[in-house]
Design a protein around this motif. Sequence first.
Motif, short mmCIF file in Angstrom:
data_model
loop_
_atom_site.label_atom_id
_atom_site.label_comp_id
_atom_site.label_asym_id
_atom_site.label_seq_id
_atom_site.Cartn_x
_atom_site.Cartn_y
_atom_site.Cartn_z
N GLN A 146 0.83 -1.20 0.00
CA GLN A 146 0.00 0.00 0.00
C GLN A 146 0.87 1.26 0.00
O GLN A 146 0.60 2.23 -0.71
CB GLN A 146 -0.89 -0.03 1.24
N LEU A 147 1.93 1.22 0.80
CA LEU A 147 2.83 2.36 0.88
C LEU A 147 3.49 2.65 -0.46
O LEU A 147 3.56 3.80 -0.91
CB LEU A 147 3.90 2.11 1.94
N LEU A 148 3.95 1.59 -1.12
CA LEU A 148 4.67 1.76 -2.37
C LEU A 148 3.76 2.13 -3.54
O LEU A 148 4.25 2.48 -4.61
CB LEU A 148 5.46 0.49 -2.70
N ARG A 149 2.46 2.04 -3.32
CA ARG A 149 1.51 2.50 -4.33
C ARG A 149 1.15 3.96 -4.14
O ARG A 149 0.32 4.51 -4.89
CB ARG A 149 0.25 1.63 -4.30
N THR A 150 1.76 4.61 -3.16
CA THR A 150 1.54 6.04 -2.97
C THR A 150 1.95 6.79 -4.23
O THR A 150 3.06 6.61 -4.73
CB THR A 150 2.36 6.56 -1.77
N PRO A 151 1.09 7.62 -4.79
CA PRO A 151 1.42 8.34 -6.02
C PRO A 151 2.73 9.12 -5.91
O PRO A 151 2.94 9.88 -4.97
CB PRO A 151 0.23 9.28 -6.21
N GLY A 152 3.62 8.88 -6.87
CA GLY A 152 4.88 9.60 -6.92
C GLY A 152 5.98 9.03 -6.06
O GLY A 152 7.12 9.51 -6.11
N ALA A 153 5.70 7.97 -5.28
CA ALA A 153 6.70 7.45 -4.36
C ALA A 153 7.95 6.93 -5.07
O ALA A 153 9.08 7.23 -4.68
CB ALA A 153 6.09 6.34 -3.50
N TRP A 154 7.75 6.16 -6.15
CA TRP A 154 8.89 5.56 -6.82
C TRP A 154 9.80 6.60 -7.48
O TRP A 154 10.98 6.33 -7.70
CB TRP A 154 8.42 4.53 -7.86
N THR A 155 9.26 7.76 -7.79
CA THR A 155 10.09 8.77 -8.45
C THR A 155 11.19 9.29 -7.54
O THR A 155 12.22 9.76 -8.04
CB THR A 155 9.22 9.95 -8.93
N PHE A 156 10.98 9.24 -6.21
CA PHE A 156 12.06 9.67 -5.32
C PHE A 156 12.72 8.50 -4.59
O PHE A 156 13.84 8.64 -4.09
CB PHE A 156 11.58 10.73 -4.32
N LEU A 157 12.05 7.33 -4.53
CA LEU A 157 12.65 6.19 -3.83
C LEU A 157 13.84 5.61 -4.58
O LEU A 157 14.90 5.35 -3.97
CB LEU A 157 11.61 5.11 -3.60
N LEU A 158 13.71 5.40 -5.89
CA LEU A 158 14.80 4.78 -6.64
C LEU A 158 16.05 5.65 -6.69
O LEU A 158 17.14 5.18 -6.34
CB LEU A 158 14.32 4.41 -8.05
N PRO A 159 15.96 6.91 -7.13
CA PRO A 159 17.18 7.73 -7.10
C PRO A 159 17.65 7.99 -5.67
O PRO A 159 18.85 8.11 -5.43
CB PRO A 159 16.76 9.04 -7.80
N GLY A 160 16.71 8.05 -4.72
CA GLY A 160 17.11 8.24 -3.33
C GLY A 160 17.91 7.07 -2.80
O GLY A 160 18.86 7.25 -2.03
N PHE A 161 17.55 5.85 -3.22
CA PHE A 161 18.30 4.67 -2.77
C PHE A 161 19.72 4.70 -3.31
O PHE A 161 20.69 4.40 -2.59
CB PHE A 161 17.60 3.40 -3.24
N ALA A 162 19.88 5.07 -4.58
CA ALA A 162 21.22 5.16 -5.16
C ALA A 162 22.02 6.27 -4.49
O ALA A 162 23.21 6.11 -4.20
CB ALA A 162 21.13 5.41 -6.66
N ALA A 163 21.38 7.40 -4.20
CA ALA A 163 22.09 8.54 -3.66
C ALA A 163 22.48 8.36 -2.20
O ALA A 163 23.40 9.02 -1.71
CB ALA A 163 21.23 9.80 -3.80
N ARG A 164 21.81 7.46 -1.46
CA ARG A 164 22.18 7.25 -0.06
C ARG A 164 23.21 6.14 0.12
O ARG A 164 23.75 5.99 1.22
CB ARG A 164 20.93 6.96 0.78
N GLN A 165 23.50 5.38 -0.93
CA GLN A 165 24.54 4.35 -0.83
C GLN A 165 25.89 4.94 -0.40
O GLN A 165 26.59 4.33 0.41
CB GLN A 165 24.69 3.62 -2.17
N PRO A 166 26.28 6.09 -0.95
CA PRO A 166 27.59 6.64 -0.58
C PRO A 166 27.75 6.86 0.93
O PRO A 166 28.86 6.76 1.45
CB PRO A 166 27.64 7.97 -1.34
N PHE A 167 26.67 7.16 1.63
CA PHE A 167 26.76 7.38 3.07
C PHE A 167 27.34 6.16 3.78
O PHE A 167 28.10 6.29 4.75
CB PHE A 167 25.37 7.72 3.63
N ALA A 168 26.98 4.96 3.30
CA ALA A 168 27.47 3.72 3.90
C ALA A 168 28.84 3.32 3.35
O ALA A 168 29.52 2.49 3.96
CB ALA A 168 26.46 2.60 3.66
N MET A 169 29.23 3.87 2.21
CA MET A 169 30.50 3.49 1.59
C MET A 169 31.65 4.40 2.00
O MET A 169 32.81 4.02 1.89
CB MET A 169 30.37 3.54 0.06
#
Length: 427
Positions: free
Chosen positions: A13-36
């Motif tokens: 239900q959460l992932l069907r929130t309108p517009g969610a995937w547009t910031f989740l996917l690039p956000g996931f890539a952009a937060r990887q550096p924090f752990a690296m």
Amino acid sequence: MASTVTERPGYGQLLRTPGAWTFLLPGFAARQPFAMLTIGIVLLVQHTTGSYGSAGAVAAVTGVSMALFAPQTGKLADRFGQRAVLLPGVLVHTASVSALTALALADAPLWALFAAAVPTGASVPQVGPMVRARWAAVLGAAPGREASPLLSTAAAFESVTDEFTFVIGPVLATALCTGVHPAAGLSAEAGLTLVGGLFFAAQHRTQPPVRATAPGTSERHASALSIPGVRVLAVAFLGIGVVFGGMQVSLTAFSEEIGRPGVNGLLYGIFAAGNMLSGIACGAIAWRSGPRRRLIVGYTALALTASGLWAAHSVFLLAGLGLLAGLSIAPALIGGYTLVESLVPASARTEAFTWLTGSVALGQAVAVTVAGRLADAHGASSGFMVPLVGTVLALATLVALRSRLEHAAPGRTVARGVGHRKSVAVD
């Protein structure tokens, strides 16, 4: 007590929130550096200097710098918009990491590495807090709209995403540094920051709106830290950072002491897996208790678990305690992040989230230094005392100042779980 059964887990239900995937996917890539970043610095600087002490010191400078500057980044994002902060931020960070890498490869003196580490840490993009602020903007309370019951599910989802990042990021950085080139980890970190950060910044439709403030008011310029509850949470989240840093160093020292250095990755992976599993469960449960109570219960369980780490002398026992510690962290993290939505006005939420993230980074930097010195001088067991002390102090702060964590609007509708709404008390 919490209800352990719910009809729908909520993540779909959460992932069907309108517009969610547009910031989740690039956000996931952009937060990887924090752990690296930390592990990339340690592996490169240790390779060029031959000293883990120097490598840890440079990484610690980066962590402290991030902790000090992250809240200011969040405040600017609230005031001018996330896009306006991210665009120059990712460029500065990419340039700073490149400079630090070049100096390390050129065998520059330690002071030069410290000088490059400061802007490297200060410019780390605060993508995690920005994603949380976007969820709060989409699901949180607004004029004419109650908070969505999916808000706590979003907090749980972000906790799982953060932990997944800290599982993948260090493994990727280590593989690149050991299998390709010692500088490959930091190079990949810089590249992901640039590409992921720019794509995330481009999703301007989902960023929280910059809210105008009427003349004569000070809300827009007030710091989130002026809210007593945020100060309490910032102190509490230092304890979580201490656990992360203390576990990382102490597990490494323990593995070397028993002559099985390869087991370190397994032990830390079990610890991280516990956090992920707990985070998934927290988002699926229809809670009857409030986030403040869950925060305190999580810290109590974490302190009790940490009290046995120093006495664990077998891989099996340490793995079990590490799993329990990981299971205890997610309720504390999610409870704290969920409280921000009710404690902080929308115009300051990104800054509030960055105070918590910065506290984790600062606690981790301090713990890495202290636990490392203790482990060098007295063995791995003494290093495990650092997570214990950190969690006990954080728990004492929460219990003593729990009244500061009251909701801004008593009796408002908050999330119990997926598909439920109920007016509940603070606890």
